[in-house]
Write a protein that holds these residues in place. Structure first.
Motif, PDB file in Angstrom:
ATOM      1  N   GLU A  86      23.592  25.657  14.824  1.00 29.10           N
ATOM      2  CA  GLU A  86      22.558  26.507  14.360  1.00 29.10           C
ATOM      3  C   GLU A  86      22.890  27.704  13.393  1.00 29.10           C
ATOM      4  OE1 GLU A  86      19.776  29.596  16.710  1.00 29.10           O
ATOM      5  OE2 GLU A  86      19.906  27.704  17.698  1.00 29.10           O
ATOM      6  N   ILE A  87      24.310  28.230  13.991  1.00 30.34           N
ATOM      7  CA  ILE A  87      24.898  29.557  13.149  1.00 30.34           C
ATOM      8  C   ILE A  87      25.337  28.994  11.945  1.00 30.34           C
ATOM      9  CG2 ILE A  87      26.708  31.148  13.284  1.00 30.34           C
ATOM     10  CD1 ILE A  87      26.401  31.399  16.075  1.00 30.34           C
ATOM     11  N   GLY A  88      25.745  27.930  11.929  1.00 35.69           N
ATOM     12  CA  GLY A  88      26.346  27.299  10.448  1.00 35.69           C
ATOM     13  C   GLY A  88      25.225  27.207   9.507  1.00 35.69           C
ATOM     14  N   TRP A  89      23.797  26.532  10.052  1.00 35.53           N
ATOM     15  CA  TRP A  89      22.900  26.224   9.324  1.00 35.53           C
ATOM     16  C   TRP A  89      22.111  27.628   8.849  1.00 35.53           C
ATOM     17  CZ3 TRP A  89      22.066  22.281   6.505  1.00 35.53           C
ATOM     18  CH2 TRP A  89      22.559  21.157   7.089  1.00 35.53           C
ATOM     19  N   SER A  90      22.204  28.763   9.500  1.00 34.52           N
ATOM     20  CA  SER A  90      21.461  29.904   9.509  1.00 34.52           C
ATOM     21  C   SER A  90      22.202  30.584   8.630  1.00 34.52           C
ATOM     22  CB  SER A  90      21.661  30.887  10.800  1.00 34.52           C
ATOM     23  OG  SER A  90      20.775  30.224  11.964  1.00 34.52           O
ATOM     24  N   MET A  91      23.792  30.623   8.152  1.00 35.29           N
ATOM     25  CA  MET A  91      24.225  31.056   7.305  1.00 35.29           C
ATOM     26  C   MET A  91      24.070  30.543   5.945  1.00 35.29           C
ATOM     27  SD  MET A  91      28.018  31.716   8.944  1.00 35.29           S
ATOM     28  CE  MET A  91      28.320  33.189   9.984  1.00 35.29           C
ATOM     29  N   LEU A  92      23.843  29.165   5.908  1.00 34.29           N
ATOM     30  CA  LEU A  92      23.484  28.415   4.677  1.00 34.29           C
ATOM     31  C   LEU A  92      22.242  28.995   4.420  1.00 34.29           C
ATOM     32  CD1 LEU A  92      24.839  25.029   5.155  1.00 34.29           C
ATOM     33  CD2 LEU A  92      25.824  26.566   3.626  1.00 34.29           C
ATOM     34  N   PHE A  93      21.266  28.995   5.291  1.00 30.79           N
ATOM     35  CA  PHE A  93      19.822  29.375   5.062  1.00 30.79           C
ATOM     36  C   PHE A  93      19.656  30.828   4.357  1.00 30.79           C
ATOM     37  CE2 PHE A  93      15.715  31.016   6.588  1.00 30.79           C
ATOM     38  CZ  PHE A  93      14.824  30.059   5.917  1.00 30.79           C
ATOM     39  N   GLY A  94      20.367  31.831   4.892  1.00 35.04           N
ATOM     40  CA  GLY A  94      20.568  33.073   4.399  1.00 35.04           C
ATOM     41  C   GLY A  94      21.026  33.127   2.899  1.00 35.04           C
ATOM     42  N   VAL A  95      22.226  32.373   2.743  1.00 34.16           N
ATOM     43  CA  VAL A  95      22.682  32.304   1.116  1.00 34.16           C
ATOM     44  C   VAL A  95      21.712  31.509   0.161  1.00 34.16           C
ATOM     45  CG1 VAL A  95      24.353  31.126  -0.243  1.00 34.16           C
ATOM     46  CG2 VAL A  95      25.131  32.074   2.070  1.00 34.16           C
ATOM     47  N   PHE A  96      20.618  30.574   0.934  1.00 35.06           N
ATOM     48  CA  PHE A  96      19.830  29.859   0.074  1.00 35.06           C
ATOM     49  C   PHE A  96      18.636  31.001  -0.141  1.00 35.06           C
ATOM     50  CE2 PHE A  96      15.449  27.720   0.335  1.00 35.06           C
ATOM     51  CZ  PHE A  96      15.749  26.858  -0.959  1.00 35.06           C
ATOM     52  N   ILE A  97      18.320  31.769   0.590  1.00 32.56           N
ATOM     53  CA  ILE A  97      17.229  32.580   0.355  1.00 32.56           C
ATOM     54  C   ILE A  97      17.451  33.600  -0.816  1.00 32.56           C
ATOM     55  CG2 ILE A  97      15.953  34.643   1.367  1.00 32.56           C
ATOM     56  CD1 ILE A  97      16.340  33.339   4.134  1.00 32.56           C
ATOM     57  N   SER A  98      19.038  34.047  -0.628  1.00 35.70           N
ATOM     58  CA  SER A  98      19.262  35.014  -1.758  1.00 35.70           C
ATOM     59  C   SER A  98      19.690  34.388  -3.015  1.00 35.70           C
ATOM     60  CB  SER A  98      20.625  35.824  -1.273  1.00 35.70           C
ATOM     61  OG  SER A  98      21.591  34.767  -1.026  1.00 35.70           O
ATOM     62  N   LEU A  99      19.741  33.294  -3.038  1.00 28.67           N
ATOM     63  CA  LEU A  99      19.772  32.672  -4.186  1.00 28.67           C
ATOM     64  C   LEU A  99      18.356  32.142  -5.063  1.00 28.67           C
ATOM     65  CD1 LEU A  99      22.502  30.099  -3.646  1.00 28.67           C
ATOM     66  CD2 LEU A  99      22.766  31.882  -4.924  1.00 28.67           C
ATOM     67  N   VAL A 100      17.304  31.909  -4.110  1.00 33.50           N
ATOM     68  CA  VAL A 100      16.141  31.260  -4.537  1.00 33.50           C
ATOM     69  C   VAL A 100      15.186  32.573  -5.138  1.00 33.50           C
ATOM     70  CG1 VAL A 100      13.778  30.245  -3.973  1.00 33.50           C
ATOM     71  CG2 VAL A 100      16.249  29.206  -3.485  1.00 33.50           C
ATOM     72  N   ILE A 101      15.173  33.559  -4.120  1.00 35.42           N
ATOM     73  CA  ILE A 101      14.265  34.604  -4.400  1.00 35.42           C
ATOM     74  C   ILE A 101      14.451  35.338  -5.816  1.00 35.42           C
ATOM     75  CG2 ILE A 101      13.673  36.973  -3.761  1.00 35.42           C
ATOM     76  CD1 ILE A 101      13.967  36.085  -0.893  1.00 35.42           C
ATOM     77  N   PRO A 102      15.542  35.564  -6.241  1.00 33.45           N
ATOM     78  CA  PRO A 102      15.894  36.109  -7.651  1.00 33.45           C
ATOM     79  C   PRO A 102      15.416  35.269  -8.789  1.00 33.45           C
ATOM     80  CG  PRO A 102      17.977  35.794  -6.669  1.00 33.45           C
ATOM     81  CD  PRO A 102      17.003  35.691  -5.743  1.00 33.45           C
ATOM     82  N   ILE A 103      15.537  33.822  -8.389  1.00 37.01           N
ATOM     83  CA  ILE A 103      15.164  32.996  -9.704  1.00 37.01           C
ATOM     84  C   ILE A 103      13.581  32.952  -9.641  1.00 37.01           C
ATOM     85  CG2 ILE A 103      14.960  30.492 -10.343  1.00 37.01           C
ATOM     86  CD1 ILE A 103      17.760  30.070  -8.821  1.00 37.01           C
ATOM     87  N   TYR A 104      12.935  32.734  -8.777  1.00 37.68           N
ATOM     88  CA  TYR A 104      11.388  32.705  -9.245  1.00 37.68           C
ATOM     89  C   TYR A 104      10.844  34.211  -9.429  1.00 37.68           C
ATOM     90  CZ  TYR A 104       9.119  34.958  -4.809  1.00 37.68           C
ATOM     91  OH  TYR A 104       8.523  35.716  -3.977  1.00 37.68           O
ATOM     92  N   THR A 105      11.266  35.236  -8.788  1.00 42.35           N
ATOM     93  CA  THR A 105      10.921  36.616  -9.266  1.00 42.35           C
ATOM     94  C   THR A 105      11.317  36.908 -10.630  1.00 42.35           C
ATOM     95  OG1 THR A 105      12.872  37.595  -8.116  1.00 42.35           O
ATOM     96  CG2 THR A 105      10.746  37.588  -6.907  1.00 42.35           C
ATOM     97  N   PHE A 106      12.141  36.452 -11.250  1.00 41.56           N
ATOM     98  CA  PHE A 106      12.805  36.887 -12.395  1.00 41.56           C
ATOM     99  C   PHE A 106      11.608  36.305 -13.465  1.00 41.56           C
ATOM    100  CE2 PHE A 106      14.833  35.303 -16.465  1.00 41.56           C
ATOM    101  CZ  PHE A 106      15.593  36.615 -16.837  1.00 41.56           C
ATOM    102  N   PHE A 107      11.120  34.996 -13.231  1.00 43.22           N
ATOM    103  CA  PHE A 107      10.224  34.549 -14.163  1.00 43.22           C
ATOM    104  C   PHE A 107       8.796  35.242 -14.183  1.00 43.22           C
ATOM    105  CE2 PHE A 107      13.642  31.075 -14.033  1.00 43.22           C
ATOM    106  CZ  PHE A 107      13.716  30.850 -15.402  1.00 43.22           C
TER     107      PHE A 107
END
Length: 320
Positions: free
Chosen positions: A65-86
């Motif tokens: 759960e902690i491992g998946w949570s870490m990946l989820f956190g990184v995923f969030i920080s990658l996706v948000i700047p992409i969609y907000t940029f456009f």
């Protein structure tokens, strides 16, 4: 809807000190926190939350759960700047769009700290691994923002110094201190930690209140110039964080059932960086206007999150 949560947050002393700071600017008061004191308090808050997180983490076994949570956190920080940029690029130039997108993809350590205080008011405790996730989420958004600027910037004469920015995104003071404090808290035993408990625990809320007073003063000074940019940045810095926080509050149930973890994920997704990202953009994209992205993150998104956002995200995780 439980309005008691909203009222309780609106009457929180820390928030009221923030309001007092904004009010002081509009009353043209000479109230101010000396810069050196302000810097010390911000370092103290990062140190305290990192150390306490490390202590909590030392009692947590590493799970999937902690491992998946870490990946989820990184995923969030990658996706948000992409969609907000456009979204931003439709109204703003590429440099400003990239800088703002990076700020909203990255996280605000002060919002995180305030959210910890909010959890404590609900008789809930932060899990230590969320501190590590916050630190992990600082850098990816900066890197994505710079990549997007590089791709879409037609002025190739303004080349980004990628190596220096990459180094800074991982070694800037806030990331280094919170990670370092996390590790120190993790290796310290309970008896050693008890020796500095009065400093890391008992003084925390008082220092947070003074720091938010300083944030209120800073926000009040930036608001006047910020209004000259029109309605788009204001609407963006209100709607996007609330949208991010609410969506992530619901999505986070995929990786963790824990209410406190889900609430902190919502806060991390909704917050915007006004320390690490501006520092990185100053080095790499000096053409980006700090008079735009700094007030958006500090003077609009930050107060929106600590007034409306936190009770809303908490209600979502409690009911989904």
């Amino acid at each position: 809807m439980n309005y008691n949560l909203l009222i309780e947050n609106l009457t929180n002393p820390a928030l009221l000190f923030f309001v007092l700071g904004v009010l002081a600017v509009y009353l043209k008061s000479d109230l101010e926190i000396p810069p050196n004191s302000s810097k010390f308090i911000s370092l103290y808050l990062l140190f305290a939350i990192g150390f306490k997180g490390g202590q909590e983490l030392s009692h947590e076994p590493f799970t999937s759960e902690i491992g998946w949570s870490m990946l989820f956190g990184v995923f969030i920080s990658l996706v948000i700047p992409i969609y907000t940029f456009f979204i931003l690029k439709r109204k703003l130039n590429v440099n400003d769009a990239g800088a703002i997108a990076a700020a909203y993809g990255s996280v605000s350590a002060v919002t995180f700290v305030t959210a910890v205080s909010y959890l404590e008011s609900q008789q809930l405790s932060l899990h230590g691994h969320m501190v590590a996730i916050m630190a992990l989420m600082e850098s990816p958004a900066i890197i994505i923002g710079l990549i997007l600027i590089s791709i879409f910037n037609k002025d190739k004469s303004n080349k980004i110094q990628k190596r220096s920015v990459m180094k800074h995104s991982f070694t800037n003071g806030s990331v280094l201190l919170i990670l370092g404090s996390l590790i120190i808290g993790y290796v310290a035993n309970a008896k050693q930690a008890e020796g500095i408990k009065p400093f890391t625990n008992d003084l925390f809320k008082g220092f947070l209140a003074i720091f938010l007073l300083d944030m209120g003063i800073s926000s009040g000074k930036k608001l006047k110039a910020f209004f000259s940019f029109g309605w788009f940045p204001i609407i963006f810095s209100i709607v996007i964080p609330i949208f991010n926080g609410c969506v992530i509050a619901m999505m986070s149930s995929i990786v963790t059932p824990d209410i406190t973890n889900r609430f902190m994920f919502a806060i991390l997704g909704a917050s915007a960086s006004y320390i690490a990202v501006p520092a990185a953009m100053k080095i790499s994209v000096p053409q980006a206007n700090p008079g735009l992205f700094l007030p958006m993150a500090l003077a609009v998104t930050f107060p929106v999150n600590i007034t409306i956002g936190m009770p809303a995200y908490f209600l979502i995780v409690m009911n989904t």
